[in-house]
Design a protein around this motif. Sequence first.
Motif, short mmCIF file in Angstrom:
data_model
loop_
_atom_site.label_atom_id
_atom_site.label_comp_id
_atom_site.label_asym_id
_atom_site.label_seq_id
_atom_site.Cartn_x
_atom_site.Cartn_y
_atom_site.Cartn_z
N GLU A 73 0.75 -1.20 0.05
CA GLU A 73 0.14 0.10 0.05
C GLU A 73 0.75 1.28 -0.01
OE1 GLU A 73 -0.30 -2.60 1.84
OE2 GLU A 73 -2.53 -3.26 1.99
N VAL A 74 2.19 1.35 0.38
CA VAL A 74 2.82 2.39 0.54
C VAL A 74 4.39 2.38 -0.16
CG1 VAL A 74 2.00 3.04 2.71
CG2 VAL A 74 3.73 1.43 2.56
N ILE A 75 4.25 1.12 -0.75
CA ILE A 75 5.73 0.97 -1.67
C ILE A 75 5.26 0.34 -3.24
CG2 ILE A 75 7.73 -0.62 -2.13
CD1 ILE A 75 7.81 -0.81 1.02
N LYS A 76 5.80 1.48 -3.98
CA LYS A 76 5.71 1.15 -5.65
C LYS A 76 6.98 1.02 -6.13
CE LYS A 76 2.87 2.89 -9.38
NZ LYS A 76 2.05 3.96 -9.51
N LYS A 77 7.29 -0.01 -6.74
CA LYS A 77 8.65 -0.39 -7.53
C LYS A 77 9.74 -0.22 -6.52
CE LYS A 77 6.84 0.97 -12.06
NZ LYS A 77 6.81 1.77 -13.19
N GLY A 78 9.84 -0.58 -5.34
CA GLY A 78 10.76 -0.66 -4.38
C GLY A 78 10.92 0.32 -3.79
N MET A 79 10.10 1.45 -3.85
CA MET A 79 10.19 2.95 -3.36
C MET A 79 9.29 3.16 -2.64
SD MET A 79 13.31 3.80 -4.67
CE MET A 79 13.29 5.60 -4.73
N ALA A 80 9.32 4.39 -1.79
CA ALA A 80 8.10 4.73 -1.04
C ALA A 80 7.27 5.49 -1.98
CB ALA A 80 8.62 5.79 0.14
N ASP A 81 6.00 5.05 -1.86
CA ASP A 81 4.91 5.63 -2.76
C ASP A 81 3.82 6.72 -2.11
OD1 ASP A 81 2.63 6.51 -4.41
OD2 ASP A 81 1.79 4.03 -4.20
N ASP A 82 4.37 8.22 -2.47
CA ASP A 82 4.09 9.08 -1.71
C ASP A 82 2.30 9.22 -1.77
OD1 ASP A 82 6.35 10.08 -1.05
OD2 ASP A 82 6.67 11.59 -2.60
N ARG A 83 1.76 8.89 -2.95
CA ARG A 83 0.34 8.94 -2.93
C ARG A 83 -0.30 7.68 -2.19
NH1 ARG A 83 -1.22 9.73 -9.42
NH2 ARG A 83 -0.52 11.79 -9.46
N GLY A 84 0.47 6.63 -1.92
CA GLY A 84 0.20 5.45 -1.20
C GLY A 84 0.13 6.04 0.32
N ILE A 85 0.98 6.31 0.52
CA ILE A 85 1.49 7.01 2.08
C ILE A 85 0.45 8.01 2.26
CG2 ILE A 85 2.93 8.10 3.47
CD1 ILE A 85 5.23 6.96 2.15
N SER A 86 0.01 8.64 1.24
CA SER A 86 -0.86 9.95 1.66
C SER A 86 -2.49 9.30 1.96
CB SER A 86 -1.05 10.72 0.51
OG SER A 86 -2.04 11.80 0.93
N ARG A 87 -2.75 8.43 1.18
CA ARG A 87 -4.13 7.65 1.28
C ARG A 87 -4.16 6.89 2.33
NH1 ARG A 87 -3.21 6.56 -4.47
NH2 ARG A 87 -2.24 4.42 -3.90
N MET A 88 -3.04 6.17 2.93
CA MET A 88 -3.03 5.27 3.83
C MET A 88 -3.27 6.16 5.31
SD MET A 88 -0.83 4.71 6.80
CE MET A 88 0.68 4.96 6.12
N ALA A 89 -2.62 7.43 5.29
CA ALA A 89 -2.48 8.46 6.40
C ALA A 89 -3.92 9.00 6.36
CB ALA A 89 -1.67 9.61 6.20
N GLU A 90 -4.42 9.33 5.43
CA GLU A 90 -5.93 10.04 5.58
C GLU A 90 -6.95 8.83 6.12
OE1 GLU A 90 -6.93 11.49 1.78
OE2 GLU A 90 -5.63 13.14 1.92
N GLU A 91 -6.94 7.84 5.48
CA GLU A 91 -7.78 6.54 6.09
C GLU A 91 -7.51 6.20 7.52
OE1 GLU A 91 -8.25 1.73 5.73
OE2 GLU A 91 -7.19 2.91 4.33
N MET A 92 -6.19 6.47 8.26
CA MET A 92 -6.00 6.08 9.50
C MET A 92 -6.44 7.41 10.40
SD MET A 92 -4.90 3.54 11.25
CE MET A 92 -4.65 2.88 10.07
N ILE A 93 -6.23 8.49 9.75
CA ILE A 93 -6.53 9.91 10.68
C ILE A 93 -8.12 9.89 10.67
CG2 ILE A 93 -6.90 12.13 10.43
CD1 ILE A 93 -4.07 12.03 8.92
N GLY A 94 -8.90 9.39 9.57
CA GLY A 94 -10.40 9.24 9.79
C GLY A 94 -10.59 8.35 10.60
N LYS A 95 -10.31 6.83 10.62
CA LYS A 95 -10.24 5.84 11.37
C LYS A 95 -10.43 6.29 12.96
CE LYS A 95 -9.57 0.77 11.74
NZ LYS A 95 -8.63 -0.07 10.90
N LEU A 96 -9.33 6.89 13.24
CA LEU A 96 -8.92 7.21 14.77
C LEU A 96 -9.38 8.60 15.13
CD1 LEU A 96 -5.17 5.92 14.79
CD2 LEU A 96 -7.17 4.98 15.51
#
Length: 493
Positions: free
Chosen positions: A360-383
């Motif tokens: 969810e946060v890694i793309k082609k062996g690198m940190a995926d900024d978009r994936g990280i942003s989506r994950m962060a928004e989801e967790m912020i809303g969940k908590l």
Amino acid sequence: MIEFKHITKTFFSNKALDDVSFKAYSGEILALLGQNGAGKSTLMKILSGVYKKDEGQIFIEGREAELGSAEESRKNGIGIVFQELSNVPHLTVAENIVLANEPLKGAFVDKKKQLEVAAEMLARMGIDDIAPDRKLLGMSVSQQQICEIAKCISQNPQIVIFDEPTTSLTTKEKEKLFEIMRKMKQDGLTIIFITHYLEDAIMMADRCVVMKDGKVAFHGMMEGLTENQLVGFMIGEKASDFYPAYQNYTTEETALELKGFGGGVVSPLDLTVRYGEVVGLSGLIGAGRTELAHLIIGEDKAKCGHIFVNGKEVYIRNENDALRHGIGYINEDRRTGGLNLTMSLQFNLSIPSLVAGRKEVIKKGMADDRGISRMAEEMIGKLGVKCSSPKQKLMNLSGGNQQKISIGKWIASGARILIFDEPTKGIDVLAKAKVYEVIRELAKQGCAVLVISSYNPELKGVCDRIEVMAKGRITGSYGRETIEEELMLAQQR
């Protein structure tokens, strides 16, 4: 006596204090209560000269006082004992007590007078087991806190503010602190006691002020008030119980099993946690609970025994190994061991997920900024994290919201065995309620949860089973319906 009249303070468009008025009398303890962000800290910073009020007046012994600096605050007889100790460990007790106010003999510090002042202050508090010439290094937290109080009263304050003084104390240490506070009250001082522990406020305070959204929600006598009433004042509605409704989600599948496992202060012990189960670890500070957690995640090396995850023996050398086996540890000290406060929310939330290699946060062996942003928004809303954006720096969030991020980063990592170490330490009642809700929701989702807490009602409110530790051993196992006295007796064995 101190009186606040119509105190107002605004930061940009946010009114942190709105027409705050109340009195605190000589020879009494007044509890100042409220959620994080209610305005308590802002009011105390005005009192200590850190902030200047926008409107209103402050009267000390009937005389209006202008508190434009820390020095003016001190000259007006105001002393503060902060939650974070400001002692210098390599100096002696006496040197710490007179720090920045040293007695002089000519151009040099008068060492003899320094020791006399320290001895006098300690005697005034009824302390006879701390030598003024002893260095602070190696002393217990409570002894260091006593030195902090002695430093405060050496400046002859008439008003003393205690800011969350019991957070890191054992039961016995807390009793000693309360004994000192009562002595100060008998000496005619005005004590303002800021705490998140409502049972402590009820036991100690003569009167209380509850703040909500920068206003005084309640001001009156403490006698007869209950914890639920105080919570109700804080949140503006009836609060019969802030623990979630209980439902058992425990499965037959074992997640984590320890057999003859120990090391350091932890004696060989057995412990099992199943998926869907919340197991509490009760005990006094020093019982070995946190040390056990550190052994499980490999931060400290186990000397004996075996650890099994999903029925298979594993060897855990460090926290990364633990994460690879699905174990996450929510540190009790989020500031030094759990979070990087200078970085953004999404940075903090992403680290365990990146280490775990989650797609969810890694793309082609690198940190995926978009994936990280989506994950962060989801967790912020969940908590239910209150923030302006995932890119906001963590240091600008309240303690309760920081704690939610500390929890969220491990949930996001995919860890299914979660160890919570003092998860509600230093956060307000609503933030606590959210943490309890998250813990029970994790159990519902099939996670295995181990909760370390020094507050037995919390364990009874959120756990399926409670294990008690004392002197590095498990001394009893209890269901959630056990009475608190049983837990307390097991803590002494």
